[in-house]
Motif scaffolding. Structure first.
Motif, mmCIF file in Angstrom:
data_model
loop_
_atom_site.group_PDB
_atom_site.id
_atom_site.type_symbol
_atom_site.label_atom_id
_atom_site.label_comp_id
_atom_site.label_asym_id
_atom_site.label_seq_id
_atom_site.Cartn_x
_atom_site.Cartn_y
_atom_site.Cartn_z
ATOM 1 N N GLN B 6 -1.715 -5.385 -3.946
ATOM 2 C CA GLN B 6 -3.021 -4.756 -3.786
ATOM 3 C C GLN B 6 -3.751 -5.366 -2.599
ATOM 4 O OE1 GLN B 6 -3.976 -4.725 -8.469
ATOM 5 N NE2 GLN B 6 -5.482 -3.627 -7.225
ATOM 6 N N GLN B 22 -6.433 -0.314 -2.043
ATOM 7 C CA GLN B 22 -5.052 0.094 -1.826
ATOM 8 C C GLN B 22 -4.091 -0.577 -2.796
ATOM 9 O OE1 GLN B 22 -4.143 2.411 0.261
ATOM 10 N NE2 GLN B 22 -6.039 2.634 1.423
ATOM 11 N N CYS B 23 -3.025 0.138 -3.103
ATOM 12 C CA CYS B 23 -1.970 -0.375 -3.978
ATOM 13 C C CYS B 23 -0.624 0.113 -3.449
ATOM 14 C CB CYS B 23 -2.197 0.098 -5.412
ATOM 15 S SG CYS B 23 -0.868 -0.317 -6.567
ATOM 16 N N ASN B 24 0.242 -0.813 -3.081
ATOM 17 C CA ASN B 24 1.600 -0.476 -2.649
ATOM 18 C C ASN B 24 2.570 -1.051 -3.666
ATOM 19 O OD1 ASN B 24 0.432 0.587 -0.347
ATOM 20 N ND2 ASN B 24 0.856 -1.216 0.900
ATOM 21 N N TYR B 25 3.588 -0.304 -3.980
ATOM 22 C CA TYR B 25 4.506 -0.771 -5.006
ATOM 23 C C TYR B 25 5.964 -0.566 -4.596
ATOM 24 C CZ TYR B 25 4.686 4.184 -6.341
ATOM 25 O OH TYR B 25 4.833 5.546 -6.343
ATOM 26 N N THR B 70 5.879 7.460 -0.262
ATOM 27 C CA THR B 70 5.632 6.193 0.420
ATOM 28 C C THR B 70 5.332 5.067 -0.555
ATOM 29 O OG1 THR B 70 3.275 6.668 0.660
ATOM 30 C CG2 THR B 70 4.739 7.394 2.446
ATOM 31 N N LYS B 71 5.240 5.389 -1.841
ATOM 32 C CA LYS B 71 4.959 4.401 -2.882
ATOM 33 C C LYS B 71 3.635 3.706 -2.630
ATOM 34 C CE LYS B 71 9.765 3.796 -4.222
ATOM 35 N NZ LYS B 71 10.860 2.870 -4.584
ATOM 36 N N GLN B 72 2.636 4.535 -2.419
ATOM 37 C CA GLN B 72 1.294 4.015 -2.178
ATOM 38 C C GLN B 72 0.288 4.758 -3.050
ATOM 39 O OE1 GLN B 72 0.891 4.665 2.084
ATOM 40 N NE2 GLN B 72 1.418 2.523 2.482
ATOM 41 N N SER B 73 -0.725 4.024 -3.484
ATOM 42 C CA SER B 73 -1.827 4.621 -4.226
ATOM 43 C C SER B 73 -3.119 4.046 -3.688
ATOM 44 C CB SER B 73 -1.698 4.329 -5.722
ATOM 45 O OG SER B 73 -2.802 4.827 -6.439
ATOM 46 N N SER B 74 -4.186 4.804 -3.825
ATOM 47 C CA SER B 74 -5.496 4.305 -3.447
ATOM 48 C C SER B 74 -6.506 4.694 -4.513
ATOM 49 C CB SER B 74 -5.926 4.863 -2.090
ATOM 50 O OG SER B 74 -6.108 6.267 -2.182
#
Lengths: 112, 115
Positions: B6, B22-25, B70-74
């Motif tokens: 995060q 932001q959150c990348n996983y 892209t394995k991203q969340s916001s």
């Protein structure tokens, strides 16, 4: 009033003593969980139970023990074998394994 | 390795302003992604939960997006209020069946809203 309750909110313990944290839910959830939260770290799973009389170790189970004798209750015992027990402990429950987890208000344990 | 990262670690904004967390996983296989709000000294409270097929979900002034490619969340917060001051935790669930141990928690973003 439905939900998850944890008691006590604050707990102090002397080194070498075992202590039990209470977690009760009236949501009729099958699964219950215990997490530990330390500053600057994500929640870490201690133990979980998917059904009465059954529970599984999580990532950091050493020094902890649990029981699940009733669907509503999932107490956590912090034993003297836990080397660094001071932390914020969170209990959660969910309908099933993949469903949304509902968290209790937490218990802050301090070892003196 | 299954991880949830995060950013930023902390954020200070003025009341009324918008912000995006932001959150990348790198969690596989993916089941769902959840955002929780945690007030200091309290348990986390769920804001949104999103599955693979959902790319946006709103809960009042909170809007979460998910890009599974892209394995991203916001998490976007609109017109911030003092009560938004809290830690926001991104959690990704793996889907490999059976046992628990399939929730990967981020370390959270600590948001402070100043008057």
């Amino acid at each position: 009033d439905g939900g998850i309750t944890q008691s006590p909110k604050y707990l102090f313990r002397k080194e070498g003593q075992n202590v039990t944290l209470s977690c009760e839910q009236n949501l009729n959830h099958d699964a219950m969980y215990w997490y530990r939260q330390d500053p600057g770290q994500g929640l870490r799973l201690i133990y979980y139970s998917q059904i009465v009389n059954d529970f599984q170790k999580g990532d950091i189970a050493e020094g902890y023990s649990v029981s699940r004798e009733k669907k509503e209750s999932f107490p956590l015992t912090v034993t003297s074998a836990q080397k660094n027990p001071t932390a914020f402990y969170l209990c959660a429950s969910s309908i099933g394994n993949y469903n949304e987890q509902f968290f209790g208000p937490g218990t802050r344990l301090t070892v003196l | 390795k299954n991880q949830v990262e995060q950013s930023p670690q902390s954020l200070i904004i003025l009341e009324g302003k918008n912000c995006t967390l932001q959150c990348n996983y790198t969690v596989s296989p993916f089941s769902n992604l959840r955002w929780y709000k945690q007030d200091t000294g309290r348990g986390p409270v769920s804001l949104t939960i999103m599955t693979f097929s959902e790319n946006t979900k709103s809960n009042g002034r909170y809007t979460a997006t998910l890009d599974a490619d892209t394995k991203q969340s916001s998490l976007h917060i609109t017109a911030s209020q003092l009560s938004d001051s809290a830690s926001y935790i991104c959690v990704v669930s793996r889907n490999y069946g059976g046992s628990q141990g399939n929730l990967i928690f981020g370390k959270g973003t600590k948001l402070s809203v100043k008057p």
